[in-house]
Structures are given as C-alpha cells and as structure tokens.
Design a protein around this motif. Structure first.
Motif, PDB file in Angstrom:
ATOM      1  N   GLU A 164      23.628  -4.592  17.318  1.00 35.73           N
ATOM      2  CA  GLU A 164      24.417  -4.182  16.154  1.00 35.73           C
ATOM      3  C   GLU A 164      23.508  -3.963  14.951  1.00 35.73           C
ATOM      4  OE1 GLU A 164      27.734  -5.970  13.035  1.00 35.73           O
ATOM      5  OE2 GLU A 164      27.388  -6.992  14.962  1.00 35.73           O
ATOM      6  N   VAL A 166      23.020  -3.492  10.785  1.00 33.17           N
ATOM      7  CA  VAL A 166      23.625  -3.985   9.549  1.00 33.17           C
ATOM      8  C   VAL A 166      22.904  -3.364   8.362  1.00 33.17           C
ATOM      9  CG1 VAL A 166      24.317  -6.033   8.257  1.00 33.17           C
ATOM     10  CG2 VAL A 166      24.018  -6.179  10.742  1.00 33.17           C
ATOM     11  N   SER A 179      30.638  -4.480  -5.177  1.00 32.69           N
ATOM     12  CA  SER A 179      31.484  -4.148  -4.033  1.00 32.69           C
ATOM     13  C   SER A 179      32.442  -2.998  -4.340  1.00 32.69           C
ATOM     14  CB  SER A 179      32.282  -5.378  -3.587  1.00 32.69           C
ATOM     15  OG  SER A 179      33.096  -5.837  -4.652  1.00 32.69           O
ATOM     16  N   TYR A 208      23.144   5.045  11.081  1.00 36.82           N
ATOM     17  CA  TYR A 208      24.171   4.284  10.367  1.00 36.82           C
ATOM     18  C   TYR A 208      25.074   5.226   9.570  1.00 36.82           C
ATOM     19  CZ  TYR A 208      26.236   0.351   7.840  1.00 36.82           C
ATOM     20  OH  TYR A 208      27.121  -0.574   7.335  1.00 36.82           O
ATOM     21  N   ARG A 246      21.126  -6.886  13.710  1.00 29.88           N
ATOM     22  CA  ARG A 246      21.669  -8.154  13.230  1.00 29.88           C
ATOM     23  C   ARG A 246      20.847  -9.338  13.719  1.00 29.88           C
ATOM     24  NH1 ARG A 246      26.076 -10.063  10.763  1.00 29.88           N
ATOM     25  NH2 ARG A 246      27.102  -8.021  10.718  1.00 29.88           N
ATOM     26  N   ALA A 260      24.675  -8.493   3.547  1.00 28.88           N
ATOM     27  CA  ALA A 260      25.250  -7.345   4.243  1.00 28.88           C
ATOM     28  C   ALA A 260      26.146  -6.595   3.265  1.00 28.88           C
ATOM     29  CB  ALA A 260      26.040  -7.807   5.461  1.00 28.88           C
ATOM     30  N   LEU A 262      28.050  -3.835   3.768  1.00 29.93           N
ATOM     31  CA  LEU A 262      29.304  -3.335   4.323  1.00 29.93           C
ATOM     32  C   LEU A 262      29.628  -4.073   5.615  1.00 29.93           C
ATOM     33  CD1 LEU A 262      28.854   0.530   3.905  1.00 29.93           C
ATOM     34  CD2 LEU A 262      30.440  -0.923   2.626  1.00 29.93           C
ATOM     35  N   ASP A 263      30.911  -4.095   5.941  1.00 30.25           N
ATOM     36  CA  ASP A 263      31.372  -4.675   7.212  1.00 30.25           C
ATOM     37  C   ASP A 263      32.291  -3.659   7.876  1.00 30.25           C
ATOM     38  OD1 ASP A 263      31.890  -6.351   9.320  1.00 30.25           O
ATOM     39  OD2 ASP A 263      33.404  -7.536   8.242  1.00 30.25           O
ATOM     40  N   PRO A 267      30.840  -1.064  13.875  1.00 24.57           N
ATOM     41  CA  PRO A 267      29.445  -1.046  13.450  1.00 24.57           C
ATOM     42  C   PRO A 267      28.586  -0.202  14.396  1.00 24.57           C
ATOM     43  CG  PRO A 267      29.936  -3.107  14.554  1.00 24.57           C
ATOM     44  CD  PRO A 267      31.243  -2.375  14.413  1.00 24.57           C
TER      45      PRO A 267
END
Length: 301
Positions: A164, A166, A179, A208, A246, A260, A262-263, A267
C-alpha cells in the motif's frame, strides 16, 4: 536417447534462445546449436524455428517439452537432494529492489538460515525489476523479487504480496496544508509543494495521482534520491511530500515523524512477485527459500 541432449532441449525451450540457454548451461552457443541439431536428426523432425531474435518451438517441440520436462526436473531434484546430503551449506542468490529486499525479504530469509536444519548461505543483489529478471534469466540469481510479472516459459512468477502506498509529509508541512484544503481541491493544492521521489519520472507520485485523483501531477521533483529509505529521511526533515510504501513509513507514522495526508477509500497498491527459473524449484534450497518467503508474506500485506 541422450539425457544431456534433452536437458539442452528443455533449456532452449524455456529460454527461447540458444544464446541464453548456453549461458544457463555453461556451454558455448555452437555447442548448444550442435546438440539441438543432433536431437532433431535423431527424431527426424525440426524442434525449433529459427528467428531473428531467438527461436520458437514447433508443435513437435512443444509436445516433446511437455512430455520430458517434468521427468528431467524430477531427476534434477534427486541430484540436488544428494548434493544436500554431501554439503552442509547451500548458497542462495536473491535479487530485488533494495528497500523491500533489505527490510522484508532478507530478515525473513535470515530466520530460515537459523531455524532450518540444513544451512543456507545468502547472497543478495539490488537492482531494478528489469535488472533482477535479466540476472535471474542469465543464471546469476536463484530467486528474484520484482514489481512486474515476467513473460515467457523461462521464468515462473508467483504473487508475493501487495504494497500500500501512502502520501506523507512532515507535521510542519501537514499543518501548513490543512485538512480543509486537501478535501476541497487536493491535487492542485499539493502540486504547489516540494516533492521527494526516487526518480525524475516520479513513478510513485504518478501512480498515486492516477489512482486517487484520476489525473497526472503537474509537478517535478524537488529532491530526487534513488532509495526510498533516503526519501523517508528527507521527508522527516521537512524536504517535502512523498509517496511511500506503508511498511516503510509505518514506524515514522506511529511516532509522529510523518503524517498521512489522505486516507483514500481505495489506496494505491503495487504487487510484488517472487520469480524463479522454471524447473529450479526442484533444488531443495531454492524451494525452501521460496516457500519460506511466501509464508512470511502472509503477514506483509
């Protein structure tokens, strides 16, 4: 029929080239060509069609390979078992990307060298997916870890694990971005910031952006360094944003050294493959290492 001729034939069939088969067998190309011609004379049928780049098996060649390859691999296994009984140490040559190999594969294989009843010595080489596959095909390595599945019968690839990615930055940069800005217009906001990457082409950032933002980033690297561990170190010191695996930044995330940004619900992932030359899993030390890595990888996703 001479088993040496059949072994050469199967190697050529898998390699798709007299030159590559010669390198794998430790023979000269004329010797390989002569052995194939001898076998063709004995059978009274052509086994390969010669082309500008390598050879293509005829239908008879494919049929013969299908019939004899499993038996030759079994004979190789018998031979290797005998060698293992005579030698207490077998050397395993593995190649792969530096970060993943160093952080995951080698620690797992080091456990194998301690816990397995028959000792294995390790030799590691780092390189790109293309370099690792070429070295494996040429017989320089026993196992290769790559991010691309190789084609052709010479090499056999097994999915190892998914990685993953990130998007991370130092806490200082995360506070400056805010944010709200990320949620309103993430891609344009981020593209104004310095980026840290492993190559000028920004491979991780490009992947990404394509997955998360469905766009191509209009940025260039501020810091470019060919090792993801160095990228992480630069991000921690505030050099800019980066996309990292990650597993590589998990500790830094936990300790608050990076954040991090963004979530995303989906992903970006990258798949690693464990690659061997077809037939070499008959060698016990290669088979043990192959199985050991697949077991360890269950906990890596």
């Amino acid at each position: 029929m001479d088993l040496a001729l059949l072994r050469t034939f199967v190697t050529v069939h898998r390699a798709g080239s007299f030159t590559r088969a010669a390198a794998l067998l430790g023979l000269s190309q004329p010797a390989v060509t002569s052995q194939i011609r001898t076998l063709e004379r004995q059978l009274g049928r052509p086994l390969f069609l010669r082309q500008a780049r390598g050879v293509t098996p005829t239908p008879i060649g494919d049929e013969l390979a299908h019939k004899v390859a499993p038996h030759l691999d079994a004979l190789m296994e018998i031979t290797e078992i005998g060698l293992d009984e005579e030698s207490s140490v077998r050397t395993l040559h593995i190649a792969g990307p530096p970060e993943f190999t160093a952080e995951r594969a080698l620690p797992a294989l080091t456990e194998l060298t301690r816990d397995d009843g028959q000792s294995i010595a390790l030799r590691a080489s780092f390189g790109t997916a293309e370099e690792s596959v070429e070295g494996l095909a040429a017989g320089h390595h026993d196992l290769a870890i790559t991010t691309a599945r190789p084609r052709g019968p010479l090499l056999t690839a097994t999915p190892l694990c998914d990685e993953e990615h990130v998007l991370v930055a130092s806490p200082r940069w995360a506070a400056r971005i805010g944010s709200g800005a990320l949620h309103r217009a993430a891609a344009p906001s981020l593209e104004k910031l310095p980026m840290v990457e492993v190559h000028e082409s920004l491979p991780l950032i490009q992947r990404y952006w394509a997955t998360v933002f469905d766009s191509r980033p209009a940025v260039s690297g501020t810091v470019v360094v060919p090792d993801l561990r160095a990228v992480l170190a630069c991000v921690i010191t505030g050099a800019g944003l980066a996309v990292l695996p990650r597993y590589l930044c998990a500790s830094a995330l936990e300790q608050g050294e990076v954040v991090a940004l963004l979530d995303p619900p989906v992903p970006p992932l990258r798949t690693y493959f464990l690659v061997v030359r077809t037939g070499t899993l008959a060698s016990p030390h290669i088979a043990r290492a192959h199985e050991w890595l697949l077991r360890a990888a269950v906990d890596w996703s």
